[in-house]
Design an enzyme around this catalytic site. Structure first.
Site, mmCIF file in Angstrom:
data_model
loop_
_atom_site.group_PDB
_atom_site.id
_atom_site.type_symbol
_atom_site.label_atom_id
_atom_site.label_comp_id
_atom_site.label_asym_id
_atom_site.label_seq_id
_atom_site.Cartn_x
_atom_site.Cartn_y
_atom_site.Cartn_z
ATOM 1 N N THR A 1 16.865 8.392 -25.759
ATOM 2 C CA THR A 1 18.270 8.277 -25.382
ATOM 3 C C THR A 1 18.763 6.841 -25.572
ATOM 4 O OG1 THR A 1 18.009 10.030 -23.748
ATOM 5 C CG2 THR A 1 19.953 8.646 -23.543
ATOM 6 N N LEU B 1 16.494 5.904 -18.612
ATOM 7 C CA LEU B 1 16.899 6.678 -19.777
ATOM 8 C C LEU B 1 15.644 7.056 -20.543
ATOM 9 C CD1 LEU B 1 19.942 4.641 -21.222
ATOM 10 C CD2 LEU B 1 20.033 6.718 -19.819
ATOM 11 N N ASP B 2 15.619 8.270 -21.091
ATOM 12 C CA ASP B 2 14.487 8.674 -21.916
ATOM 13 C C ASP B 2 14.321 7.722 -23.094
ATOM 14 O OD1 ASP B 2 14.005 10.848 -20.309
ATOM 15 O OD2 ASP B 2 14.930 12.306 -21.657
ATOM 16 N N ARG B 3 13.133 7.694 -23.644
ATOM 17 C CA ARG B 3 12.851 6.832 -24.795
ATOM 18 C C ARG B 3 13.849 7.069 -25.934
ATOM 19 N NH1 ARG B 3 6.970 5.574 -27.277
ATOM 20 N NH2 ARG B 3 7.622 4.363 -29.091
#
Length: 230
Positions: free
Chosen positions: A58, A54-56
Site C-alpha cells: 500500500t 500500511l501494508d507493504r
C-alpha cells in the site's frame, strides 16, 4: 530512496510511503521504513515513529509522530476514530452500484501450506467500509474506500467479498495479475487536534494507477458523518 514529505510540523510528519516499502525489517532482509527514520529526524534528536500501519504494497499517507507525547495523542485519536482516512483502490471488475457500505466481520486463519489470510466470519471482529465508485476503464473500477474500522487487510477482503472482485494485483484475495503490487493507495489523511489545525495531507496518484487510466485525483464526496479511522 528519498521519501516525499507531505506534511510537517513540530508534532507530526506525513510521508508518501512508496509501494513495496515495509514498515518493519523483513525476515528475509532488505530495506524498510526503519532504515529511513534517521533521515526523517529533520533537525530533531528523536526519530519519528509510525502512528498506524500500511501494508507493504500500500502506498500513500503514513503519519509519523515526532515525540512520545504526540505519539500518545495521535494513537488515542485513531482509537477514538477522530481520524479521516480515504483510500483509492483499483478493483478487477465492473462494480455494480454507485456507493454503499460493506459490513463483514473478519477473522484470521492460517495453515502451513498457504500461510495466513483474513476471512469473513460471524464470530470475527466487526469491520465496516464505506465505498464509492469513481471511474471505470477497460473493465476495471477505481473505488474510493473510507474504512470505519481498521482490521488487517480489511479493504482487500471487503473488495473481494463485498464488491465481488479483488483489487488488481492482489496475490492473496485475487489472482495477483494486472499489476506488480496490490493497487491500494492511502490518498488522504486528516487527524484532528485540540487547539491546533488538523494534520492533513493528500498523496499524489501513483504512476501504476495512472498507467491504467486512473491518473486524476477524484474530488472527495461530501459526507455528513464524523471522521473515522482505519
Amino acid at each position: 530512496m528519498e521519501l516525499e514529505i507531505l506534511f510537517e510540523d513540530g508534532e507530526a510528519l506525513i510521508i508518501n510511503k512508496p509501494a513495496g516499502l515495509p514498515l518493519d525489517q523483513p525476515r528475509a532482509g532488505g530495506r524498510s521504513l526503519e532504515d529511513h527514520l534517521e533521515t526523517l529526524t529533520l533537525g530533531f534528536q528523536r526519530q519519528p515513529a509510525p502512528v498506524h500501519r500500511l501494508d507493504r504494497d500500500t502506498s500513500g499517507c503514513l503519519l509519523l509522530a515526532r515525540n512520545p507525547k504526540a505519539l500518545k495523542r495521535f494513537s488515542a485519536a485513531f482509537e477514538a476514530r477522530a481520524v479521516a482516512k480515504r483510500y483509492l483502490g483499483v478493483v478487477n471488475g465492473v462494480v455494480e452500484g454507485e456507493e454503499g457500505t460493506i459490513g463483514l466481520s473478519l477473522s484470521k486463519i492460517s495453515s502451513a501450506a498457504d500461510g495466513w489470510r483474513m476471512i469473513a466470519a460471524k464470530k470475527g471482529k466487526p469491520a465496516i467500509t464505506h465505498w464509492r465508485k469513481v471511474k471505470e476503464v477497460n473493465g476495471l473500477t477505481l473505488v474510493e474506500f473510507r474504512p470505519e474500522t481498521g482490521r488487517t487487510h480489511q479493504i482487500r477482503v471487503h473488495a473481494q467479498l463485498g464488491l465481488g472482485a479483488a483489487l488488481v494485483g492482489d496475490p492473496i484475495y485475487g489472482d495477483g495479475e494486472g499489476a506488480a503490487r496490490t493497487l491500494l493507495h492511502a490518498v488522504e489523511l486528516t487527524v484532528e487536534r485540540e487547539g491546533k489545525p488538523p494534520v492533513h495531507a493528500i498523496a499524489p496518484i501513483p504512476a501504476d494507477f495512472a498507467a491504467l487510466g486512473f491518473g486524476e485525483e477524484p474530488a472527495p464526496a461530501s459526507h455528513d458523518e464524523e471522521p473515522t479511522g482505519e
